[in-house]
Write an enzyme that holds these catalytic residues in place. Structure first.
Site, PDB file in Angstrom:
ATOM      1  N   LYS A 345       0.595  -1.338  -0.074  1.00 31.94           N
ATOM      2  CA  LYS A 345       0.074  -0.069  -0.314  1.00 31.94           C
ATOM      3  C   LYS A 345       1.009   1.446  -0.484  1.00 31.94           C
ATOM      4  CE  LYS A 345      -4.237   1.651   0.087  1.00 31.94           C
ATOM      5  NZ  LYS A 345      -4.596   1.329  -1.624  1.00 31.94           N
ATOM      6  N   VAL A 346       2.114   1.224   0.876  1.00 38.10           N
ATOM      7  CA  VAL A 346       3.111   2.652   0.427  1.00 38.10           C
ATOM      8  C   VAL A 346       4.489   1.750  -0.150  1.00 38.10           C
ATOM      9  CG1 VAL A 346       4.163   3.992   2.724  1.00 38.10           C
ATOM     10  CG2 VAL A 346       2.330   3.315   3.054  1.00 38.10           C
TER      11      VAL A 346
END
Length: 350
Positions: A345-346
């Site tokens: 996600k990051v």
């Protein structure tokens, strides 16, 4: 991994987009206007935009807005010039806009810190007001999309587009709310046409390659749709400006590999017409996302309810059936769009 059946998270977040658009128009427009007033008072002469992945496509959309509506020279930055090469540019009178869903990527934070030290007015556009990027920039805009749990970004992309549109409209003295007021309802109508997209997805279950093309405001949509297809279904999807497609890549187009054309109603669509004619001449399997007339002249397509919608706002609607297309193609290929391999996600690029 996803919870429940495959694609549950991505499907839920795609469905949230009309509500997110409403939230930005009702709760976000005022704060965006305040930020714009502070920035306008500083009188920046040119703009640099920074992002990665989906947010980079949103930044490209903002580049079109800023150049066309504001007449400001704009560029997309190469962050490695400061993060890897330690360059020291003079950014006096420059506005630097960093766009990021998470606001957590180290290179975005580092380049924003460097830009601020170099004299720029810095603005972070994120979905997390507590993020390192929001803290590093002088100004911040919260896109108000709410927590995004699916790995493929959907609602944060359309939220970024609308927030950036309202920013640019505010920078030129308006607010953009009235022009965008119809978007949530139109988005609902498009999202409700799931079965139509599912049928369209059947064309691509066994595709080995796809080409997407557009011009003007639609070009960021082509890039974002290609990204969604690649990260969920793993189909190599190549996005080209219509003008660039004619300068060589057209040679790879045949009657086997599908071509998706995003036809924005307005000048961008008019500029794409010569490309559409060439694709038809080559016998391409041409699918159009755009006005009904263009869909009728193609092999297949998805007609958009964009009559009366300003050209610069149509990308917020254009991407919706293409997000769903990536989702449906991925399911048809027996994969889970909530759990793309090798993605986080990051993404901590440096």
């Amino acid at each position: 991994m996803s919870a429940g059946h495959p694609g549950q998270l991505m499907a839920a977040e795609m469905a949230e987009q009309p509500a997110v658009l409403r939230r930005i128009l009702t709760e976000g427009a005022g704060p965006i206007r305040e930020v714009a007033e502070h920035i306008a008072a500083r009188g920046p002469r040119f703009v640099l935009l920074t992002g990665r992945g989906t947010s980079d496509n949103a930044a490209l959309y903002a580049k079109y807005l800023l150049e066309i509506l504001l007449g400001k020279p704009c560029g997309l930055t190469s962050m490695s010039t400061t993060t890897a090469y330690a360059a020291k540019p003079d950014l006096t009178d420059c506005l630097v806009i960093a766009v990021s869903q998470s606001g957590g990527s180290p290179d975005l934070v580092s380049s924003t810190v460097s830009a601020r030290e170099a004299g720029a007015v810095t603005l972070a556009v994120t979905n997390n007001p507590e993020s390192p990027l929001a803290g590093a920039a002088e100004f911040h805009i919260d896109v108000l999309a709410g927590p995004e749990r699916a790995l493929p970004a959907t609602k944060t992309y359309t939220a970024e587009l609308l927030a950036l549109y309202l920013l640019v409209e505010s920078l030129r003295g308006g607010d953009g709310v009235a022009a965008a007021a119809a978007l949530p309802e139109l988005a609902e109508r498009i999202i409700d046409r799931q079965e139509e997209v599912r049928r369209l997805a059947g064309r691509y279950r066994f595709a080995e390659r796809m080409v997407l093309t557009s011009r003007g405001y639609g070009y960021p949509t082509a890039r974002e749709a290609a990204l969604k297809l690649m990260e969920t279904s793993y189909i190599p999807a190549l996005a080209y400006s219509g003008a660039d497609l004619l300068h060589g890549p057209l040679a790879m187009v045949d009657n086997v590999s599908p071509v998706i054309a995003i036809v924005t109603e307005g000048r961008g669509g008019q500029a794409l017409q010569a490309v559409l004619d060439r694709l038809r001449d080559r016998g391409a399997d041409l699918v159009v996302v755009g006005p009904q007339g263009q869909v009728d002249a193609a092999s297949a397509g998805f007609a958009l309810p964009t009559a009366g919608v300003p050209e610069e706002l149509q990308p917020i609607l254009e991407i919706l059936p293409l997000q769903r297309l990536a989702y449906e193609v991925t399911l048809a290929r027996g994969q889970d769009p909530d759990a793309p391999r090798a993605l986080a996600k990051v993404t901590e690029t440096r």
